[in-house]
Enzyme design. Structure first.
Site, short mmCIF file in Angstrom:
data_model
loop_
_atom_site.label_atom_id
_atom_site.label_comp_id
_atom_site.label_asym_id
_atom_site.label_seq_id
_atom_site.Cartn_x
_atom_site.Cartn_y
_atom_site.Cartn_z
N GLU A 135 3.13 -6.15 7.56
CA GLU A 135 2.32 -5.29 8.05
C GLU A 135 2.54 -5.16 9.62
O GLU A 135 2.80 -4.03 10.11
CB GLU A 135 0.97 -5.50 7.94
CG GLU A 135 0.38 -5.33 6.69
CD GLU A 135 0.41 -6.43 5.43
OE1 GLU A 135 0.10 -6.09 4.59
OE2 GLU A 135 1.27 -7.37 5.85
N ALA A 194 0.78 -1.21 -0.09
CA ALA A 194 -0.11 0.08 -0.04
C ALA A 194 1.03 1.25 0.10
O ALA A 194 2.29 0.99 0.32
CB ALA A 194 -0.87 -0.01 1.15
N GLU A 241 -1.76 -9.69 -0.80
CA GLU A 241 -3.05 -9.93 -0.60
C GLU A 241 -3.89 -9.55 -1.99
O GLU A 241 -4.85 -10.29 -2.18
CB GLU A 241 -3.53 -8.81 0.35
CG GLU A 241 -3.18 -9.13 1.78
CD GLU A 241 -3.49 -7.98 2.98
OE1 GLU A 241 -4.13 -8.35 3.77
OE2 GLU A 241 -3.23 -6.85 2.66
N GLY A 258 -0.20 -5.23 0.62
CA GLY A 258 -1.40 -5.28 -0.03
C GLY A 258 -1.00 -6.02 -1.58
O GLY A 258 -2.15 -6.51 -2.01
#
Length: 252
Positions: free
Chosen positions: A134, A68, A114, A111
């Protein structure tokens, strides 16, 4: 299409290739990219096609998604988390009617992993890097990493990735069944297209219904399987494909 600023849309017959294109920040996912991915999903929900999600190159290196956009992420607060910004788009990608293939070179972190986990299939290169960093940033992998990763690689390895920061290369990811195929970087695009060819050779309605039924909770089976099969038993493709099979068998 020209209206996208973070993506490149390439449509060809039964498939769409979407190339993530923010090379200057290693394809970090920002809110603009999220909004454009929602537009991609809207089009493919209305007109189902196989989706290939891939990255771009920067300075001779492949990039999928480095994670991200940390600058934006640092500013998010409780209400932003409850909106599920990335979670919502990744779930929408995961539930697209037709299969999704992620073609991964370079970083697929946070991300990025993911997003790859939301795909039905993953093909990658040996130099790909998979991880969920994270917890090192004081947050959790809240956009699917905590549960999709465990389903694919098992609890022990998932915990090592999620809680101890382990990063897998392409070969390790293939051994762990995190990815379906491993290819040289120069062969990755062709390999993703070949994977899409294999899907496209199946009956599109049977593929679409199979994907939808597989996603249902265990309690829905076997009743839902019977209903889905009843729909397919009345399709023209079922009669045509089975007759073609019988004809081939007869002519051997």
């Amino acid at each position: 299409m020209s209206e996208f600023t973070t993506l490149i849309w390439e449509e060809s017959g039964d498939r769409v290739t979407v190339r993530l294109n923010r090379p200057e920040v290693r394809n970090a996912i920002d809110e603009t990219m999220v909004a454009e991915l929602h537009e991609v999903c809207a089009r493919l929900e209305n007109d189902p096609k196989i989706l290939i999600l891939t990255g771009c190159e920067h300075e001779g290196r492949g990039i999928f998604v480095s994670g991200a956009d940390i600058g934006q992420l640092r500013q998010r607060r409780r209400d932003d988390a409850l909106r599920g910004i990335n979670n919502t788009i990744f779930n929408r990608i995961a539930t697209l009617p037709a299969p999704v293939i992620a073609a991964i070179d370079g970083y697929a972190l946070g991300g990025g992993l993911e997003l790859a986990l939301a795909a039905d299939f993953r093909v990658a290169t040996e130099r790909a890097k998979f991880g969920q960093p994270e917890t090192g940033l004081g947050i959790i992998a809240a956009a699917g990493g905590l549960w999709r990763l465990r389903k694919l690689v098992g609890e022990s390895l998932a915990k090592e990735i999620l809680l101890a920061g382990r990063i897998l290369d392409g070969a390790e990811a293939r051994e762990a069944s995190l990815i379906n195929e491993l290819h040289a970087p120069e062969q990755l695009d062709d390999a993703a297209q070949a994977f899409a060819d294999r899907i496209a050779a199946q009956d599109p309605l049977a593929v679409r219904i199979s994907k939808a039924v597989m996603a249902l909770p265990e309690s829905a089976h076997p009743s839902v399987d019977n209903i889905a099969q009843a729909v397919l038993f009345e399709s023209e493709a079922k009669f045509d494909r089975m007759q073609a099979f019988l004809d081939r068998k007869k002519n051997r």
